[in-house]
Design a protein around this motif. Structure first.
Motif, PDB file in Angstrom:
ATOM      1  N   GLY A  76       0.785  -1.233   0.000  1.00  0.00           N
ATOM      2  CA  GLY A  76       0.000   0.000   0.000  1.00  0.00           C
ATOM      3  C   GLY A  76       0.812   1.275   0.000  1.00  0.00           C
ATOM      4  O   GLY A  76       0.250   2.369  -0.143  1.00  0.00           O
TER       5      GLY A  76
ATOM      6  N   ASP B  89       3.124   4.331  -1.276  1.00  0.00           N
ATOM      7  CA  ASP B  89       3.079   5.036  -2.567  1.00  0.00           C
ATOM      8  C   ASP B  89       3.597   6.452  -2.379  1.00  0.00           C
ATOM      9  O   ASP B  89       3.913   6.877  -1.255  1.00  0.00           O
ATOM     10  CB  ASP B  89       1.648   5.057  -3.086  1.00  0.00           C
ATOM     11  CG  ASP B  89       1.562   5.182  -4.595  1.00  0.00           C
ATOM     12  OD1 ASP B  89       0.480   4.929  -5.145  1.00  0.00           O
ATOM     13  OD2 ASP B  89       2.588   5.542  -5.231  1.00  0.00           O
TER      14      ASP B  89
ATOM     15  N   VAL C 204       2.452  10.248  -2.481  1.00  0.00           N
ATOM     16  CA  VAL C 204       1.179  10.962  -2.333  1.00  0.00           C
ATOM     17  C   VAL C 204       1.468  12.416  -2.003  1.00  0.00           C
ATOM     18  O   VAL C 204       2.507  12.729  -1.390  1.00  0.00           O
ATOM     19  CB  VAL C 204       0.311  10.294  -1.237  1.00  0.00           C
ATOM     20  CG1 VAL C 204       0.987  10.365   0.118  1.00  0.00           C
ATOM     21  CG2 VAL C 204      -1.078  10.895  -1.186  1.00  0.00           C
TER      22      VAL C 204
ATOM     23  N   SER D  17      -4.236  10.734   1.260  1.00  0.00           N
ATOM     24  CA  SER D  17      -4.481   9.564   2.110  1.00  0.00           C
ATOM     25  C   SER D  17      -3.901   8.302   1.473  1.00  0.00           C
ATOM     26  O   SER D  17      -3.785   8.212   0.239  1.00  0.00           O
ATOM     27  CB  SER D  17      -5.992   9.360   2.305  1.00  0.00           C
ATOM     28  OG  SER D  17      -6.577  10.439   2.976  1.00  0.00           O
ATOM     29  N   LEU D  18      -3.563   7.367   2.332  1.00  0.00           N
ATOM     30  CA  LEU D  18      -3.126   6.036   1.907  1.00  0.00           C
ATOM     31  C   LEU D  18      -3.649   5.028   2.920  1.00  0.00           C
ATOM     32  O   LEU D  18      -3.825   5.366   4.096  1.00  0.00           O
ATOM     33  CB  LEU D  18      -1.608   5.928   1.849  1.00  0.00           C
ATOM     34  CG  LEU D  18      -0.856   6.519   0.659  1.00  0.00           C
ATOM     35  CD1 LEU D  18       0.649   6.376   0.892  1.00  0.00           C
ATOM     36  CD2 LEU D  18      -1.267   5.864  -0.644  1.00  0.00           C
ATOM     37  N   ARG D  19      -3.846   3.804   2.460  1.00  0.00           N
ATOM     38  CA  ARG D  19      -4.150   2.706   3.378  1.00  0.00           C
ATOM     39  C   ARG D  19      -3.106   1.616   3.196  1.00  0.00           C
ATOM     40  O   ARG D  19      -2.971   1.055   2.103  1.00  0.00           O
ATOM     41  CB  ARG D  19      -5.552   2.140   3.159  1.00  0.00           C
ATOM     42  CG  ARG D  19      -5.939   1.150   4.254  1.00  0.00           C
ATOM     43  CD  ARG D  19      -7.333   0.612   4.118  1.00  0.00           C
ATOM     44  NE  ARG D  19      -7.424  -0.466   3.134  1.00  0.00           N
ATOM     45  CZ  ARG D  19      -8.385  -1.375   3.116  1.00  0.00           C
ATOM     46  NH1 ARG D  19      -9.352  -1.332   4.020  1.00  0.00           N
ATOM     47  NH2 ARG D  19      -8.409  -2.307   2.182  1.00  0.00           N
TER      48      ARG D  19
ATOM     49  N   GLN E 156      -4.895   3.184   8.116  1.00  0.00           N
ATOM     50  CA  GLN E 156      -5.462   4.244   7.295  1.00  0.00           C
ATOM     51  C   GLN E 156      -4.775   5.544   7.667  1.00  0.00           C
ATOM     52  O   GLN E 156      -4.810   5.957   8.831  1.00  0.00           O
ATOM     53  CB  GLN E 156      -6.967   4.357   7.529  1.00  0.00           C
ATOM     54  CG  GLN E 156      -7.630   5.478   6.751  1.00  0.00           C
ATOM     55  CD  GLN E 156      -7.603   5.253   5.248  1.00  0.00           C
ATOM     56  OE1 GLN E 156      -7.846   4.150   4.777  1.00  0.00           O
ATOM     57  NE2 GLN E 156      -7.300   6.309   4.498  1.00  0.00           N
TER      58      GLN E 156
ATOM     59  N   VAL F 118       6.485   4.944   1.992  1.00  0.00           N
ATOM     60  CA  VAL F 118       5.505   6.018   1.873  1.00  0.00           C
ATOM     61  C   VAL F 118       6.259   7.319   1.676  1.00  0.00           C
ATOM     62  O   VAL F 118       7.115   7.668   2.493  1.00  0.00           O
ATOM     63  CB  VAL F 118       4.613   6.098   3.132  1.00  0.00           C
ATOM     64  CG1 VAL F 118       3.726   7.342   3.079  1.00  0.00           C
ATOM     65  CG2 VAL F 118       3.770   4.845   3.262  1.00  0.00           C
TER      66      VAL F 118
END
Length: 123
Positions: free
Chosen positions: A7, A9, A11, A16-18, A82, A119
């Protein structure tokens, strides 16, 4: 025991990311799972506990309270993180880890680790 994160990435700030952590070889009925993060290029900086969950407790680091939420699906043996309203300072490699019973935010307490997912929060 195996933990596999996914998950991560790139951003933009405010996005938001999960993250997901699929656990095999142990039961989330008895084991706690924590999310940790680390910036590899900062030597000597330890992994920071972000959030952790067990069958009866949840903990968050002050830096993510109100923005991040941890949850789990015992049937899928998966723990989620989340992450909302992401900031550049959230940029790190995120790891999930597991230990028997209590949830903590101290990485020394955890026995089993995944390989991490990156992330990056940047415009």
């Amino acid at each position: 025991v195996q933990l596999v994160e996914s998950g991560g990435d790139l951003v933009q700030p405010g996005g938001s990311l999960r993250l997901s952590c699929v656990v095999s070889g142990l039961s989330l009925d008895y084991y706690a799972v924590g999310w940790f993060r680390q910036v590899p290029e900062v030597p000597g900086k330890e992994r920071e506990g972000v959030a952790s969950i067990s069958h009866n407790e949840i903990h968050y680091a002050d830096s993510v309270k109100g923005r991040f939420s941890i949850s789990k699906d015992n049937d899928k043996n998966t723990v989620y993180l989340q992450m909302n309203n992401l900031r550049p300072e959230d940029t790190a490699k995120y790891y999930c880890a597991s230990r028997l019973r209590e949830a903590t935010l101290n990485h020394y307490d955890f026995d089993y680790w995944g390989q991490g997912t990156q992330v990056t929060v940047s415009s």
